[in-house]
Structure formats: C-alpha cells, structure tokens
Write a protein that holds these residues in place. Structure first.
Motif, PDB file in Angstrom:
ATOM      1  N   SER A 352      18.560   3.709  80.225  1.00  0.00           N
ATOM      2  CA  SER A 352      17.743   4.602  81.055  1.00  0.00           C
ATOM      3  C   SER A 352      16.952   5.604  80.228  1.00  0.00           C
ATOM      4  O   SER A 352      16.035   6.246  80.746  1.00  0.00           O
ATOM      5  N   PHE A 353      17.288   5.749  78.933  1.00  0.00           N
ATOM      6  CA  PHE A 353      16.558   6.672  78.047  1.00  0.00           C
ATOM      7  C   PHE A 353      15.516   5.949  77.204  1.00  0.00           C
ATOM      8  O   PHE A 353      15.032   6.514  76.217  1.00  0.00           O
ATOM      9  N   SER A 354      15.167   4.712  77.549  1.00  0.00           N
ATOM     10  CA  SER A 354      14.175   3.958  76.781  1.00  0.00           C
ATOM     11  C   SER A 354      12.809   4.632  76.859  1.00  0.00           C
ATOM     12  O   SER A 354      12.359   5.017  77.940  1.00  0.00           O
ATOM     13  N   PRO A 355      12.105   4.740  75.728  1.00  0.00           N
ATOM     14  CA  PRO A 355      10.815   5.427  75.758  1.00  0.00           C
ATOM     15  C   PRO A 355       9.636   4.517  76.076  1.00  0.00           C
ATOM     16  O   PRO A 355       8.537   4.998  76.367  1.00  0.00           O
ATOM     17  N   GLY A 356       9.819   3.193  75.991  1.00  0.00           N
ATOM     18  CA  GLY A 356       8.708   2.282  76.180  1.00  0.00           C
ATOM     19  C   GLY A 356       8.404   2.011  77.634  1.00  0.00           C
ATOM     20  O   GLY A 356       8.934   2.642  78.552  1.00  0.00           O
ATOM     21  N   THR A 357       7.547   1.009  77.847  1.00  0.00           N
ATOM     22  CA  THR A 357       7.175   0.626  79.198  1.00  0.00           C
ATOM     23  C   THR A 357       8.172  -0.337  79.820  1.00  0.00           C
ATOM     24  O   THR A 357       8.046  -0.683  80.990  1.00  0.00           O
ATOM     25  N   TYR A 358       9.131  -0.761  79.039  1.00  0.00           N
ATOM     26  CA  TYR A 358      10.197  -1.615  79.542  1.00  0.00           C
ATOM     27  C   TYR A 358      11.512  -1.161  78.913  1.00  0.00           C
ATOM     28  O   TYR A 358      11.537  -0.423  77.931  1.00  0.00           O
ATOM     29  N   LEU A 359      12.624  -1.627  79.491  1.00  0.00           N
ATOM     30  CA  LEU A 359      13.940  -1.176  79.060  1.00  0.00           C
ATOM     31  C   LEU A 359      14.369  -1.889  77.786  1.00  0.00           C
ATOM     32  O   LEU A 359      14.118  -3.090  77.618  1.00  0.00           O
ATOM     33  N   GLN A 360      15.035  -1.138  76.895  1.00  0.00           N
ATOM     34  CA  GLN A 360      15.518  -1.697  75.639  1.00  0.00           C
ATOM     35  C   GLN A 360      16.964  -1.267  75.408  1.00  0.00           C
ATOM     36  O   GLN A 360      17.384  -0.186  75.836  1.00  0.00           O
ATOM     37  N   PHE A 361      17.712  -2.153  74.730  1.00  0.00           N
ATOM     38  CA  PHE A 361      19.065  -1.801  74.314  1.00  0.00           C
ATOM     39  C   PHE A 361      19.297  -2.360  72.916  1.00  0.00           C
ATOM     40  O   PHE A 361      19.248  -3.576  72.714  1.00  0.00           O
ATOM     41  N   PRO A 362      19.563  -1.509  71.956  1.00  0.00           N
ATOM     42  CA  PRO A 362      19.492  -0.039  72.056  1.00  0.00           C
ATOM     43  C   PRO A 362      18.049   0.422  72.105  1.00  0.00           C
ATOM     44  O   PRO A 362      17.165  -0.253  71.557  1.00  0.00           O
ATOM     45  N   PRO A 363      17.765   1.563  72.721  1.00  0.00           N
ATOM     46  CA  PRO A 363      16.383   2.036  72.817  1.00  0.00           C
ATOM     47  C   PRO A 363      15.849   2.449  71.451  1.00  0.00           C
ATOM     48  O   PRO A 363      16.586   2.906  70.585  1.00  0.00           O
ATOM     49  N   SER A 364      14.537   2.276  71.269  1.00  0.00           N
ATOM     50  CA  SER A 364      13.906   2.655  69.996  1.00  0.00           C
ATOM     51  C   SER A 364      13.803   4.156  69.838  1.00  0.00           C
ATOM     52  O   SER A 364      13.555   4.649  68.735  1.00  0.00           O
ATOM     53  N   GLY A 365      13.967   4.888  70.912  1.00  0.00           N
ATOM     54  CA  GLY A 365      13.940   6.339  70.885  1.00  0.00           C
ATOM     55  C   GLY A 365      14.598   6.881  72.136  1.00  0.00           C
ATOM     56  O   GLY A 365      15.255   6.136  72.879  1.00  0.00           O
ATOM     57  N   LEU A 366      14.424   8.144  72.377  1.00  0.00           N
ATOM     58  CA  LEU A 366      14.994   8.784  73.551  1.00  0.00           C
ATOM     59  C   LEU A 366      13.877   9.407  74.373  1.00  0.00           C
ATOM     60  O   LEU A 366      13.004  10.100  73.833  1.00  0.00           O
ATOM     61  N   SER A 367      13.915   9.138  75.661  1.00  0.00           N
ATOM     62  CA  SER A 367      12.896   9.666  76.565  1.00  0.00           C
ATOM     63  C   SER A 367      13.496   9.825  77.948  1.00  0.00           C
ATOM     64  O   SER A 367      14.387   9.070  78.350  1.00  0.00           O
TER      65      SER A 367
END
Length: 592
Positions: A352-367
C-alpha cells in the motif's frame, strides 16, 4: 409455585428481545422460504425436482461439497499438529502464538482475499519473483483455479480450526499422557490412544464450523477461482441479482441447508461429552469389524509384551532419540503456519506504500499516494462512514440485546438454556448465504430493504449470537454470591445489576461489542443481498472494485482493514488490564 413460575418468567423476558429480532428477521422468513420451495398451499416438490433435474445444478452442488470437504481436511491436517505444538509451549509463548493466530481471524475476509490476488496473480509477487530470477518466461497460472481457491479458503478458515482445538487441548490433563508412558506406551501410541480421543470435541467442533462455513463461501471462490470452481452460494447470489425467481432461490437455499443439517445431525452431538463420544466411537468401531481381528491383535500384543517391557526399562532413564530434531521440526512447522497466516496481511500493508502507478512488493520507495487517494475520494470516504455508522449501531443493539439474553440464559434451567442458546446461535451455525436470503425476505416484509435500519437488523442476527457467547463466558466465571450479598443488604435487582454484576462483566460486554462491530464492518454477503442499490458499505464497494477494476487504492483500504483488528485487540487488552487492576484493588487482603 408462584416463585418457581416467576423464576422461569424472568429469564424468558430477558431473552425475549433477542428472540423477537431473530423471529422477525430470520425465523418467519425461513418458514416462508420453505413454503415457497414446496409450492404451498398445493405442496409439491416440483422446485426440487427441477433443481435436481438439471445436471449443472447437481455438478455445482457436488462441487460445493467437495471444496468444503477438502478445505476442512486440509485445515484438520495443518491445524491439529499446530494446536498440539502450541499447547506444549510455555504459557507466555503460547499466549503470543494464540494471539498471532487470532489476529488473521479478525482481519477482513476481503482484505485477505485481495492479498492472495496480489500474491498469486499473473503479475503478483510469486510470478514477478520467478520472472526476475529468469526461472520462467511466462507467468504461471497460479490464480483462477481450484488450487487458488483452496489456498484462500484454508487461509481464512485455519484459525477457526486451531482456536477450538487449542481451547480443548488446554483442558486435557497432561498426567494422563505421563501415565500412559509410564505403562510402556510409545509417544505416538500414547498420543493416539489417550490424547486424541480427549481432543475429539475440539476437532469435531472445528471441523463442523469450517465445513458449514465453507458451504456458504461466496467471495473467495469468486475472486480466486474460475468458472469451474463456482459454488452453490454464488449460484444463489446470482439468481437473486438477476432473475429473482424466489421459488428457485428457496429450493436452492434449502438444498444447501439440507447438506448442513445432515452434517450437523451426523456429527453435531454434545461437544462437551468427550468421554461419552470416545466410548461410543470405540463401541461402534468394535461392533463394525470381525471378532477375529481384535482376537489376533490381542494375541500378538501378549507375545510382544515381554519385549516392550525390556525396551521400556532400558529407555526409561535415557533421553529420547531425536528429541532435538523433533523439537526443531515442530518449531519450523509452527513458524511456517504462522507465516502462511500473517504473510498476506504484511504483503498488503507493504504494497500500500508503493510510489508508482501500480503496486510493487517490495516497493521501490515509500509513498502515501494511495491513502491520499482513499481519503480524498468522496465515494470511498462515504462508504467508510456508512460502514462505521452501521457498525456502531449494530454494536450498540447487539450488546444490549445480547447481554440481556446472556444474563437471562445464565438464570434459566439447563434444558431451557440449551434450547434457547441453540436458537440464538443458529444464524452463526448455518451457511451465511441462507441467512442472507432469509434476512432479505424478512426485511422485504417490513419494507426495509435498501435502508440502513434494515442492514443493522440483518447484521444483528449474527452479532447478537457473538455477544451472547462472549458475555455468557464472563457470566460463567461470575460468583452469584456477590449478588446475593448485595440483595441481602436491601439492594434491588436493578441496583444489584448496575453496581455488582455490570462492573464485573463489563470486559465481556466490551469484547462482545468489539466483535459485533468487526462482524458488521466486514460483512459483505448479507449486505449485498439487503442493501439494494442505494447503500454502499466499504466492504461492498471494495468487492465491486475488485470485480470490475484493479484499483491500487484497494491496497490502502485492505491495509486499514487488516490493522483495524490489531487496534481493537489493543483496546481489549487495555480494558482487561484495567479490569484486573480494579479487581485486585477491590479484593480483600488475605493477610488482613
């Protein structure tokens, strides 16, 4: 004589509000549905012949039973050894693990289902990991099949199997196992012949709850399964939303209810009578096999008795072989089970903290963009506020009505208490889709379909039962002599209840209200049937978005729904600690 009649009338009057809600919203509509299914007043079985006359209906029914049975079997296979290992741990560690099992049980079913969509999807965590490692060239078909349905349903129902087993296993006297070992029984033999029969009530209760709940599953099979994994509850729900052929819906609902009733009739005996059950089971098994088999078994056992005695004498004071290995294996097994239960919730929260336009795991950053999307979208916030309003109303109504019912049941005779408790808990025991159909018809009779009051009444069917169970447990540990002492000091019944009984059962009431709120806040099957098209709760909007589009905002919603039970458990723990502190402060000093 009048005193006896008055004693019986008071509990009946306290249980009356709960029975009234149950009768109007569930009892009378169930009778109406049955009469519709048999074409009253002509009374024919044409609707049932039409149901069984279509091969597709039979296939869906058998498929429903198969999926429910396999899910139950998997839960037993995983849940029984997990419960056995948890019970054998030290008290503090056991409490921690029980809470970790309990937290996923309280989490939203939709959130957990969405987590498995994110894990098993074509662009989910597993496929992305395998693609990045160049182990596969195309995504594996991990979702929209029967295996995905089993993974999701077992994840949801496994705590329902573990918690009753842990509760029953904690009550088993461990000295019985030690006595069996002292008589020369091997560890497996002692567990099989002593511990297992004593734990059968918990195993039976968990299996019944899992199987009957799976019969009414609708969300998880629809989200994770394919067209070949349709269950009868999905069939009934689609008939309600499309044609609304009430005769067809009623007959399908009662076919599903007949399956649940047959299972309850065969296995739903007195769960507390474990000794009688074990005795009856052994008698039945002894009568069903030839007499030659036990005779040969006894002869072989007598021949091997001297050898077992010498082996036992040699190993009595020796450390068991493979002890550390078995301990390590048990630790790994429990760790994997907890990982299976907790990992999906962790995935949703992190994604839920993914910074991009789609969900990532693990996210590339925090947003926090998806949380801003949730709180900045009026449709989402309106649905959340609607769910909060309905949940609070359900919690208040269920707590008041359920507490009165539990108080009345505690004063009733055992036979009356047993019957009334079974009636009140019926909406929890029966498949949820059948309860939803009955609630829809009951609200239709009252003209409350598509209203918040109607949804509150429909949700209260199950919430009242939860409050009754929890408050009854608090009353079971209540010392009635405190009330008698207060009344001997000329305190009236109302003053005795408010000054003595209420403060002592307040933690149970708070826990009951919390469970009632969580039940209402997460409910989607009954809500989808009785809300009409004018009211959208948060779970209902989330379910519609999961079906129609892949909106990453759902990850933020799912993470909030996952963290909500943790907050409630913290509040319950705080209230329990305050209640214990107050009890210690007000209790007399033994040294005084």
């Amino acid at each position: 004589m009048r005193a006896i009649q008055k004693r019986d009338l008071v509990p009946a009057g306290l249980v009356a509000p709960a029975l009234a809600v149950l009768l109007v919203i569930f009892g009378i509509p169930m009778v109406q549905l049955f009469l519709i299914s048999v074409n009253a007043p002509t009374f024919s079985f044409g609707n049932y012949r039409a149901f069984f006359g279509q091969p597709a209906n039979i296939r869906v029914l058998l498929q429903t039973i198969e999926i429910s049975a396999v899910t139950t079997l998997i839960c037993v296979t995983i849940g029984y050894p997990s419960s056995y290992l948890i019970v054998g741990l030290p008290k503090r560690l056991r409490m921690v693990l029980t809470v970790l099992v309990f937290v996923p049980y309280l989490a939203s079913v939709l959130a957990r289902t969405y987590a498995w969509v994110a894990i098993l999807g074509d662009r989910g965590i597993i496929n992305n990991l395998l693609l990045n490692m160049a182990l596969i060239s195309n995504p594996l078909p991990l979702i929209y099949n029967r295996t995905a349905v089993y993974v999701g349903m077992v994840h949801i129902m496994l705590p329902v199997m573990i918690l009753p087993l842990v509760s029953v296993m904690l009550g088993i006297d461990k000295s019985l196992m030690m006595a069996a070992r002292s008589m020369g029984a091997r560890p497996f033999s002692a567990c099989w012949r002593v511990f297992l029969p004593l734990s059968l009530p918990g195993l039976r209760a968990g299996s019944l709850l899992v199987f009957i709940s799976c019969l009414g599953f609708y969300i998880t099979p629809a989200a994770l399964g394919g067209l070949r994994d349709t269950m009868l509850s999905t069939f009934i729900a689609s008939a309600v939303s499309s044609s609304f052929d009430l005769a067809r819906i009623a007959s399908s609902a009662f076919v599903l209810l007949a399956v649940a009733a047959a299972i309850l009739f065969m296995f739903g005996v007195d769960l507390s009578d474990n000794r009688g059950f074990a005795t009856r089971s052994s008698q039945k098994s002894g009568q069903s096999r030839p007499y030659l088999v036990p005779a040969v078994g006894r002869s072989l056992s007598e021949i091997a008795a001297p050898y077992r005695a010498r082996r036992w004498a040699v190993q009595l004071y020796q450390a068991g072989e493979g002890g550390p290995l078995w301990a390590t294996a048990g630790t790994v097994f429990v760790g994997l089970v907890l990982l299976y239960l907790l990992f999906p919730g962790i995935v949703v929260i992190v994604m839920s903290f993914s910074p991009g336009t789609y969900l990532q795991f693990p996210p590339s950053g925090l947003s926090l963009q998806w949380y801003h999307s949730f709180f900045g979208n009026p449709s989402w916030t309106r649905a959340a506020w609607t769910s909060i309003q309905i949940g609070v109303a359900v919690a208040i109504l269920s707590t008041v009505v359920g507490t009165l019912a539990a108080f009345g049941l505690s004063r009733a005779s055992p036979r009356v208490r047993s019957v009334l408790t079974m009636v009140i808990l019926m909406p929890i025991v029966l498949p949820i889709i059948v309860v939803g159909i009955a609630a829809y018809l009951g609200l239709l009779n009252l003209g409350l379909v598509g209203t918040k009051i109607g949804i509150v009444l429909a949700h209260s069917l199950g919430a009242v039962g939860m409050v009754v169970v929890i408050v009854s447990a608090s009353l079971g540990n209540f010392d009635r002599r405190l009330e008698q002492a207060a009344m001997s000091m000329r305190a009236g019944p109302f003053r005795t209840f408010t000054k003595v009984t209420l403060p002592l059962i307040r933690p149970g009431m708070i826990a009951g209200s919390v469970f009632a709120f969580l039940f209402s806040f997460d409910e989607v099957i009954i809500t989808s049937l009785v809300s009409g098209f004018s009211i959208r709760t948060l779970p209902l909007k989330m379910w519609e978005n999961m079906r129609n589009e892949i909106d990453p905002t759902i990850a933020a919603v799912a993470s909030l729904l996952t963290l909500l039970p943790v907050l409630w458990l913290a509040l319950l723990g705080a209230s329990w600690w305050c209640a214990n502190k107050l009890a210690r402060r007000t209790s007399p000093d033994p040294a005084a």
